[in-house]
Motif scaffolding. Structure first.
Motif, PDB file in Angstrom:
ATOM      1  N   GLU A 284      43.975  40.309  43.027  1.00 37.44           N
ATOM      2  CA  GLU A 284      42.527  40.865  42.752  1.00 37.44           C
ATOM      3  C   GLU A 284      42.061  40.007  41.973  1.00 37.44           C
ATOM      4  OE1 GLU A 284      41.824  44.861  41.549  1.00 37.44           O
ATOM      5  OE2 GLU A 284      43.641  45.643  42.023  1.00 37.44           O
ATOM      6  N   ILE A 285      42.289  39.262  41.070  1.00 40.58           N
ATOM      7  CA  ILE A 285      41.607  38.183  40.179  1.00 40.58           C
ATOM      8  C   ILE A 285      41.515  37.040  41.329  1.00 40.58           C
ATOM      9  CG2 ILE A 285      43.633  37.189  39.244  1.00 40.58           C
ATOM     10  CD1 ILE A 285      40.066  38.134  37.639  1.00 40.58           C
ATOM     11  N   ILE A 286      42.516  36.736  42.048  1.00 39.61           N
ATOM     12  CA  ILE A 286      42.302  35.517  42.932  1.00 39.61           C
ATOM     13  C   ILE A 286      41.200  35.825  43.851  1.00 39.61           C
ATOM     14  CG2 ILE A 286      43.428  34.167  44.871  1.00 39.61           C
ATOM     15  CD1 ILE A 286      45.984  34.720  43.289  1.00 39.61           C
ATOM     16  N   MET A 287      41.149  37.029  44.523  1.00 38.24           N
ATOM     17  CA  MET A 287      40.111  37.430  45.539  1.00 38.24           C
ATOM     18  C   MET A 287      38.784  37.172  44.839  1.00 38.24           C
ATOM     19  SD  MET A 287      41.978  40.504  47.728  1.00 38.24           S
ATOM     20  CE  MET A 287      40.416  40.515  48.714  1.00 38.24           C
ATOM     21  N   LEU A 288      38.606  37.607  43.661  1.00 35.24           N
ATOM     22  CA  LEU A 288      37.485  37.587  42.687  1.00 35.24           C
ATOM     23  C   LEU A 288      36.888  35.991  42.473  1.00 35.24           C
ATOM     24  CD1 LEU A 288      35.294  39.059  41.027  1.00 35.24           C
ATOM     25  CD2 LEU A 288      36.545  38.833  38.966  1.00 35.24           C
ATOM     26  N   SER A 289      37.872  35.518  42.026  1.00 31.00           N
ATOM     27  CA  SER A 289      37.510  34.007  41.597  1.00 31.00           C
ATOM     28  C   SER A 289      37.166  33.053  42.952  1.00 31.00           C
ATOM     29  CB  SER A 289      38.804  33.401  41.200  1.00 31.00           C
ATOM     30  OG  SER A 289      39.281  33.887  39.963  1.00 31.00           O
ATOM     31  N   ALA A 290      37.914  33.416  43.950  1.00 36.15           N
ATOM     32  CA  ALA A 290      37.569  32.806  45.314  1.00 36.15           C
ATOM     33  C   ALA A 290      36.121  33.181  45.763  1.00 36.15           C
ATOM     34  CB  ALA A 290      38.682  33.232  46.528  1.00 36.15           C
ATOM     35  N   SER A 291      35.735  34.566  45.751  1.00 37.12           N
ATOM     36  CA  SER A 291      34.544  34.882  46.212  1.00 37.12           C
ATOM     37  C   SER A 291      33.585  34.330  45.040  1.00 37.12           C
ATOM     38  CB  SER A 291      34.553  36.571  45.967  1.00 37.12           C
ATOM     39  OG  SER A 291      33.171  37.037  46.423  1.00 37.12           O
ATOM     40  N   THR A 292      33.809  34.296  43.919  1.00 38.34           N
ATOM     41  CA  THR A 292      32.828  33.770  43.076  1.00 38.34           C
ATOM     42  C   THR A 292      32.363  32.260  43.458  1.00 38.34           C
ATOM     43  OG1 THR A 292      33.167  35.371  41.210  1.00 38.34           O
ATOM     44  CG2 THR A 292      32.187  33.295  40.811  1.00 38.34           C
ATOM     45  N   ASN A 293      33.465  31.562  43.783  1.00 40.97           N
ATOM     46  CA  ASN A 293      33.239  30.202  43.971  1.00 40.97           C
ATOM     47  C   ASN A 293      33.011  29.766  45.471  1.00 40.97           C
ATOM     48  OD1 ASN A 293      34.004  28.604  41.505  1.00 40.97           O
ATOM     49  ND2 ASN A 293      35.405  30.361  41.491  1.00 40.97           N
ATOM     50  N   LYS A 294      32.819  30.906  46.431  1.00 39.34           N
ATOM     51  CA  LYS A 294      32.587  30.596  47.943  1.00 39.34           C
ATOM     52  C   LYS A 294      33.765  29.897  48.582  1.00 39.34           C
ATOM     53  CE  LYS A 294      27.620  30.484  47.052  1.00 39.34           C
ATOM     54  NZ  LYS A 294      27.694  30.651  45.514  1.00 39.34           N
ATOM     55  N   LEU A 295      34.955  30.431  48.142  1.00 38.21           N
ATOM     56  CA  LEU A 295      36.246  29.690  48.877  1.00 38.21           C
ATOM     57  C   LEU A 295      36.612  30.873  49.626  1.00 38.21           C
ATOM     58  CD1 LEU A 295      37.662  28.111  45.722  1.00 38.21           C
ATOM     59  CD2 LEU A 295      36.414  26.969  47.522  1.00 38.21           C
ATOM     60  N   ARG A 296      36.272  31.063  51.162  1.00 34.52           N
ATOM     61  CA  ARG A 296      36.741  32.140  52.013  1.00 34.52           C
ATOM     62  C   ARG A 296      37.907  31.954  52.220  1.00 34.52           C
ATOM     63  NH1 ARG A 296      37.190  31.800  57.162  1.00 34.52           N
ATOM     64  NH2 ARG A 296      36.188  29.719  57.252  1.00 34.52           N
ATOM     65  N   ARG A 297      38.696  30.697  52.570  1.00 34.24           N
ATOM     66  CA  ARG A 297      40.013  30.634  52.935  1.00 34.24           C
ATOM     67  C   ARG A 297      41.058  31.240  51.774  1.00 34.24           C
ATOM     68  NH1 ARG A 297      39.610  25.087  56.611  1.00 34.24           N
ATOM     69  NH2 ARG A 297      37.952  25.889  57.871  1.00 34.24           N
ATOM     70  N   VAL A 298      40.756  30.740  50.473  1.00 37.10           N
ATOM     71  CA  VAL A 298      41.410  30.923  49.353  1.00 37.10           C
ATOM     72  C   VAL A 298      41.387  32.720  49.193  1.00 37.10           C
ATOM     73  CG1 VAL A 298      41.789  30.901  46.771  1.00 37.10           C
ATOM     74  CG2 VAL A 298      41.280  28.867  48.163  1.00 37.10           C
ATOM     75  N   LYS A 299      40.314  33.181  49.454  1.00 36.49           N
ATOM     76  CA  LYS A 299      40.359  34.707  49.437  1.00 36.49           C
ATOM     77  C   LYS A 299      41.216  35.353  50.463  1.00 36.49           C
ATOM     78  CE  LYS A 299      37.001  38.594  49.298  1.00 36.49           C
ATOM     79  NZ  LYS A 299      35.509  38.940  49.272  1.00 36.49           N
ATOM     80  N   GLU A 300      41.454  34.555  51.655  1.00 36.59           N
ATOM     81  CA  GLU A 300      42.059  35.259  52.769  1.00 36.59           C
ATOM     82  C   GLU A 300      43.419  35.136  52.703  1.00 36.59           C
ATOM     83  OE1 GLU A 300      40.668  33.101  56.105  1.00 36.59           O
ATOM     84  OE2 GLU A 300      38.940  34.103  56.433  1.00 36.59           O
ATOM     85  N   GLN A 301      43.810  33.994  51.893  1.00 34.31           N
ATOM     86  CA  GLN A 301      45.408  33.718  51.476  1.00 34.31           C
ATOM     87  C   GLN A 301      45.637  34.032  50.040  1.00 34.31           C
ATOM     88  OE1 GLN A 301      44.514  29.529  52.725  1.00 34.31           O
ATOM     89  NE2 GLN A 301      46.674  29.910  53.381  1.00 34.31           N
TER      90      GLN A 301
END
Length: 810
Positions: free
Chosen positions: A194-211
């Motif tokens: 969850e925190i990875i998805m939040l950090s990825a979304s905050t930093n506009k890192l779509r692929r990190v969010k997907e993984q």
């Protein structure tokens, strides 16, 4: 398809090494005696070998408990030292903390309703409006998950003290509370996800969010050595601390010098860098003054001066400069001629890189000349002449000048001379207006159908009005009032050579493009609206890295040619360009190829087809190559290549060329080239790294001698040390240790967050290359060019190295 065994073993070995180093760091930081450290290592080893077995679960818990106890005992570490490791929740400096709170306090007064700040306004209140979701999670963590919807001013101040606290432990506790949703002191894999998805979304890192699921498993694999199923605060802290060590392993460190800036050589340095510009501009300016003065005094001896006074002298002097500039303005846009002249001795005294700037400067001089010439005639000469008494007119002016009878103002305006002049002014006003940045870049938004007057197409077509302007200019110069002999009508003499050269270039382009037939080999559409075209290389198409070519797509227009940097190397057996959608023509080109490519986008957003499916592809014509500033990179032993966004294109060809030369030298058992290159690529979209991913990985893998040093920067991610990007940095370290790949760029090269500290980069190069002549090449938006040029000027005054700046814009 699975990876080869050797690669899998290598990745496993790196991860094991990382885990061992991490555990050593844990023991080093949290142990207080050698005996305790030894017992902990033995307990951990037993726990790892017996993980998953019920009868040894208690032993694993005991090992974890002992390490936690040791962590608590070691509380005498320096808070100031640990604060340097980051986890900043606010972007203010310590000395500005009071001012920062004053701003937050003011925001509270604006946003609060009935003395309470709503949860949804918290991020905006603490100046974190661009990270609203992160701010909401922070609010929930600070309120200890009590489900508060609003807070008063005192509660806001308490929250602020926690996130602005200089103590690293305090900020770490807030961060841990954001991760630990149920506040049980244990972070599970799902909570990490969850925190990875939040950090990825905050930093506009779509692929990190997907993984996120894959990366959460990786974190647990490294930190949860006992396989208990959760991690604790002290383990997360150790990971945040240890990440820097592993990031440095695949990102070259910068050594900064702090030399004082000397201003004693300022004038000399300016002259050394700009003497060619000064020489050309001085020569041009002196020529205009001479022409104006010559014509001014020539007409002062004529009878017309007795009637029209200094107005006619000004008009005729300005007309002479107009003839000169209307001829000269064609030469800077003769691309083939300038490309050839770059290889001659004239390149030593003429800055051909500034051809477009000189073209614009001449245009400005033409505008001034028109105002003086037309203004003097229409507002001064014609009124004076028409108001002159007939008797005085007959004694002063001859009938060859204006006829036997005194002309009226209306008759003068209706004459061929005035009509052609007015027509030219109207056409040039349209062309000049649509060529300005506001119209050419569509910065001015007009309602339909007037929006057609903005964009590159409007600029391109309106600029061709100058064909009519030059015809009118010749007619205007033929029908003159006070010049009756053919050799005094000099307009055609000024224009003859430049017009022939320009017309010859256009004819050469027509015939050369027919001989440069290209066949599309591969087409790819990348994220960020970038189109990659790989084409067959015509036999006689010879070019240098850094040069560009012109492309025409007859499907869109049989007249328009557009310049693009060549991204393939001269040694490649193909040509490639990368085109980003920036205007109306590129938008149409992207649309045509998108319709022609039947493949749907995959998970990376890339659509690609090869030459086996060419049916329906648009036809392309090319012309060139043409010279550009980057082609002179071979003149320097040290290169600083800076590309912003799609501005990386000319440097990709240079990197590939340097790499090819390195490989050739190694194969020939020759010494490695003395050239050292530093490539800085700054982009704002994670998907941009897909454009040149293969090239970056190839350079990193084959450049064993470290001739090329690469730095990727992503501006959408918050700078290192910010709490919003702390977890992304941690994942970078973990994934590179396991797979050798950066999670942001997908390459072997680490991605830095934010923007480069350019002053530190220049300091590093000064201290590392003392006495070197360093070529700084920049391609991108003009805003960064000013900063880099300023830094070149500043550091040139220090002495250790000399920077020479070259730029090109798109």
């Amino acid at each position: 398809m699975s990876a080869p065994a050797s690669i899998r073993e290598g990745s496993l070995s790196k991860l094991q090494h990382f885990s061992v180093e991490l555990q050593a760091e844990l023991v080093r930081r949290f142990s207080w005696s050698h005996n305790h450290a030894s017992s902990i290592s033995m307990t951990s080893a037993v726990a790892q070998t017996s993980a998953g077995a019920d009868n040894n679960y208690a032993l694993a818990l005991e090992g974890r408990a002992q390490r936690r106890q040791l962590a608590r005992l070691n509380q005498n570490r320096s808070g100031a030292q640990r604060a340097l490791r980051g986890l900043r929740f606010i972007s203010t400096k310590t000395q500005d903390a009071v001012d920062a709170w004053d701003q937050v306090h003011s925001n509270f007064d604006v946003l609060a309703r009935d003395g309470f700040l709503d949860r949804t306004d918290f991020a905006r209140c603490i100046e974190m409006e661009d990270s609203k979701d992160f701010g909401l999670e922070m609010f929930d963590a600070l309120s200890h998950r009590r489900g508060l919807d609003k807070i008063n001013r005192d509660e806001l101040h308490d929250f602020w003290l926690q996130i602005a606290d200089e103590s690293f432990d305090s900020r770490l506790q807030v961060f841990f509370q954001m991760v630990d949703k149920n506040e049980d002191g244990r972070v599970t894999e799902d909570e990490i996800k969850e925190i990875i998805m939040l950090s990825a979304s905050t930093n506009k890192l779509r692929r990190v969010k997907e993984q996120a699921e894959e990366y959460a498993a990786l974190v647990m694999e490294v930190l949860d050595q006992e396989k208990i199923g959760y991690i604790e605060l002290w383990q997360l802290e150790a990971m945040l601390v240890q990440q820097g060590t592993f990031l440095d392993q695949f990102s070259p460190a910068l050594n900064y010098s702090t030399q004082a800036l000397s201003r004693q050589k300022l004038l000399i340095d300016v002259l050394q860098r700009n003497w060619r510009r000064i020489f050309v501009l001085s020569l041009w300016f002196i020529t205009m003054i001479w022409l104006f003065t010559w014509k001014f005094y020539q007409y002062k001896s004529k009878d017309a001066f007795k009637v029209m006074g200094y107005c006619v002298l000004t008009a005729k002097g300005a007309a002479e400069t107009l003839k000169f500039n209307m001829a000269l303005i064609l030469l800077p846009v003769c691309r083939s001629t300038i490309t050839w002249l770059r290889s001659t001795i004239l390149a030593y005294v003429i800055p051909f890189d500034d051809n477009i700037n000189f073209h614009k400067t001449i245009a400005a001089a033409i505008v001034i000349g028109i105002i003086l010439h037309a203004g003097s005639h229409l507002t001064c000469d014609f009124p004076r002449l028409s108001n002159l008494p007939q008797k005085k007119y007959a004694t002063i002016l001859t009938k060859l000048d204006f006829g036997v009878d005194k002309p009226s103002y209306t008759r003068l305006i209706k004459g061929i001379e005035a009509q052609t002049g007015i027509a030219m002014v109207v056409l040039m006003a349209v062309a000049f207006t649509l060529a300005t940045r506001w119209f050419r870049r569509s910065l001015i938004k007009l309602p339909k159908p007037f929006d057609r007057f903005t964009g590159f197409n409007a600029f391109w077509y309106s600029h061709h009005l100058f064909v009519a302007v030059y015809i009118l200019f010749i007619v205007h110069g033929t029908f003159l009032y006070m010049a009756h002999k053919w050799y005094l009508k000099t307009t055609w003499m000024y224009l003859a050579v430049p017009v022939l050269v320009y017309a010859g270039e256009r004819a050469l382009r027509f015939f050369r493009s027919a001989s440069h037939l290209v066949r599309l080999l591969e087409v790819a559409i990348y994220p960020g609206n970038v189109l990659m075209l790989k084409m067959s290389k015509p036999p006689r198409f010879k070019y240098k890295s850094g040069q560009y070519l012109l492309i025409q797509c007859p499907t869109l227009s049989r007249f328009q040619w557009h310049p693009y940097s060549i991204t393939s190397a001269p040694g490649d057996d193909y040509l490639s360009v990368h085109i980003r959608q920036l205007g109306d023509w590129t938008q149409d080109l992207m649309r045509v190829f998108s319709q022609a490519i039947p493949m749907a986008g995959n998970s990376t957003g890339i659509r690609r087809v090869d030459e086996t499916t060419q049916e329906g592809w648009p036809k392309l014509l090319i012309d060139g190559p043409y010279g550009a500033p980057a082609q002179d990179y071979r003149k320097y032993d040290v290169l600083l290549l800076v590309g912003m966004g799609i501005g990386a294109t000319p440097f990709i060809s240079i990197l590939k060329d340097l790499l090819n030369n390195i490989i050739k030298m190694e194969e020939a058992a020759d010494s490695i080239s003395d050239v050292t290159a530093y490539f800085y690529w700054v982009t704002r979209e994670q998907g941009s790294f897909d454009w040149f991913k293969g090239v970056i990985d190839e350079v990193d893998a084959l450049d064993q001698k470290g001739v090329i040093e690469m730095h990727n920067y992503l501006t959408s991610v918050y700078e290192e040390g910010d709490a919003r990007s702390a977890l992304i940095s941690m994942l970078q370290a973990l994934n590179h240790a396991k797979n050798g790949v950066d999670i942001v760029s997908g390459t072997r090269v680490r991605t830095h967050f934010g923007r480069p500290k350019w002053k530190k980069v220049f300091s590093m190069m000064c201290s590392k290359h003392i006495g070197a002549r360093i070529g700084v090449f920049y391609c991108g938006a003009p805003v960064l060019a000013k900063e880099l040029n300023k830094l070149c000027n500043e550091f040139n005054q220090k002495g250790p190295a000399k920077f020479e700046f070259h730029k090109e814009h798109f």
